[in-house]
Scaffold this active site. Sequence first.
Site, mmCIF file in Angstrom:
data_model
loop_
_atom_site.group_PDB
_atom_site.id
_atom_site.type_symbol
_atom_site.label_atom_id
_atom_site.label_comp_id
_atom_site.label_asym_id
_atom_site.label_seq_id
_atom_site.Cartn_x
_atom_site.Cartn_y
_atom_site.Cartn_z
ATOM 1 C CD GLU A 61 30.343 4.549 8.011
ATOM 2 O OE1 GLU A 61 31.371 4.759 8.669
ATOM 3 O OE2 GLU A 61 29.880 5.352 7.181
ATOM 4 C CG ASP B 236 31.863 10.432 -3.632
ATOM 5 O OD1 ASP B 236 32.109 11.364 -2.841
ATOM 6 O OD2 ASP B 236 31.177 9.441 -3.315
ATOM 7 C CD GLU C 286 28.336 6.933 0.581
ATOM 8 O OE1 GLU C 286 28.861 7.731 -0.232
ATOM 9 O OE2 GLU C 286 28.719 5.758 0.729
ATOM 10 N NE ARG D 138 25.712 2.259 1.807
ATOM 11 C CZ ARG D 138 26.681 3.134 1.554
ATOM 12 N NH1 ARG D 138 27.548 2.922 0.577
ATOM 13 N NH2 ARG D 138 26.788 4.211 2.279
ATOM 14 C CG ASP E 133 27.561 9.513 -3.087
ATOM 15 O OD1 ASP E 133 26.908 9.466 -4.139
ATOM 16 O OD2 ASP E 133 28.550 8.781 -2.856
ATOM 17 C CD GLN F 289 28.509 0.899 -2.553
ATOM 18 O OE1 GLN F 289 27.537 1.304 -1.914
ATOM 19 N NE2 GLN F 289 29.733 1.334 -2.321
ATOM 20 C CB THR G 202 24.544 13.213 -6.196
ATOM 21 O OG1 THR G 202 24.987 11.940 -6.668
ATOM 22 C CG2 THR G 202 25.510 13.723 -5.133
ATOM 23 C CD GLU H 167 30.214 11.735 -0.091
ATOM 24 O OE1 GLU H 167 30.972 12.398 -0.826
ATOM 25 O OE2 GLU H 167 29.875 10.550 -0.320
ATOM 26 C CG HIS I 185 33.001 5.904 5.054
ATOM 27 N ND1 HIS I 185 31.727 5.389 5.252
ATOM 28 C CD2 HIS I 185 33.261 5.752 3.728
ATOM 29 C CE1 HIS I 185 31.239 4.969 4.092
ATOM 30 N NE2 HIS I 185 32.149 5.166 3.154
ATOM 31 C CE LYS J 182 28.478 4.911 -3.578
ATOM 32 N NZ LYS J 182 28.559 5.526 -2.246
HETATM 33 MN MN MN Z 1 30.197 8.804 -1.454
#
Ligand code: MN
Length: 474
Positions: free
Chosen positions: A406, A156, A231, A269, A265, A272, A289, A233, A163, A285
């Site tokens: 975000e 990844d 996320e 948080r 993904d 993380q 996925t 992607e 971002h 993570k």
């Molecule tokens: Mn990611």
Amino acid sequence: MATHGHSGSGHPDPLHGIDETHDPNLKSWVESANDPATDFPIQNLPLCLVETSAQDPWATAVRVGDVYVLLEPLRDAGLLKGLGIAWLANPQSEFVEVPSIRSACRKRLVELLLADSKELRDNKELSARVILPVDGASGTGAFDEEPPIAPSNYTDFYASIHHATNVGSMFRPDNALLPNYKHIPIGYHGRASSIVPSGTSFHRPVGQTSPPDSDPSAGPGFGPCKLMDYELEIGCIIGRGNALGSPVSIADAESHIFGLCLVNDWSARDLQKWEYVPLGPFLAKNFATTISPYIVTMEALAPFRIPAYERPASDPRPLPYLTSDANTARGGFDIALEVHLQSAEMAKRSMSPVRLSKGNFRHMYWTFAQMIAHHTVNGCNLQPGDLLASGTISGPTRDSRGSMIELTWDGDPFANPPKLVPGSQRTPIELPTGEKRTFLADGDTVIMKAYCERDGYRRIGFGECRGTVLPART
Ligand code: MN
């Protein structure tokens, strides 16, 4: 077939790989492929695996309109002769690895599916075995779908500067973008075993969280993730690998790509924040996925290539191994992206999902060719089917942010100097039911979509990447 030139040139552009298969006027005898709104016109032909029955092995197919075209029976009937198709689901097949073979197969499939082509259309016995409605032969239920290759490795990246700046501003207001960002396509090795196809639900992960800010000497918390995020992607599926010790040059990088897909993904948080120092993401993570089932080939994407991100003159030039004229001229992709959300309450009331964001892949700071050149410059070997994900795709505007962390953040690192942004303020998103979200709740379904549009070409789409968050296991 008539050839088609894009605006101004009047003839096909061999550098971009645009040929007669991209002619926007092509129509198919599969009527649903001619619907202007479909993601899957005859100009697209993305690949997937379909579980046609509990007894049969998964079948390799291309999606056209509202049907699958199964490739093995086509091959067995001799209609794909000489096209290198041995066993399609095997990632070692020439079809996956060699762009010229993929391109020849694409031309042959277009030929067989064209409106006035009788070879398959009028062979009722064969077409009954080759053409499968996506909703099931009797309309009783959709088939399970998977990507045509199961990735054995997953990397990844972090290629969106928007971002990286947004997230950096939250964690490091004085130092949002770290000094390596404009020199290195930053990435980490993810976990291939927990990649799941679109439509898979998963349980909210459980894990450790930071001690409370009010009492840093207290121990870490433990329990279900409270800050569950997605996320948005784009994934790059590797077609041809490279031998251990043999880097892929940026000039050759794109010939190693099979095609692109959508990736979610999922990110915990709070897990993380506590675990990522000093080695990066781990359990935040690797619990799931989600990947979309259709691989849109590099050949289908040819009309939608654009220059790489134009770096401001004040930005450093990348090192030579990350630079080529071809990459600068057409290393980017013009892919529109959307994220939608449907809560359990919305589903119960039969309310349509609501759109959370709309962005474009054109704003990425690094290209896939640069990511491949960087990934292999030390001799690391990529393998057929490997998944390289782009990193969260966020654009320059607030409504193009590709994650909840975000979207609900009140800061704006571009409009305001990061120092003035407190970083902890959040504005919830209000759903049509009146429910509010700063992060994902149990029962929420996230749906990602992607499509390419350009004057003079047929719109093509990626289908959906969908997943639902279930309550944590007790
Ligand atoms: Mn990611």
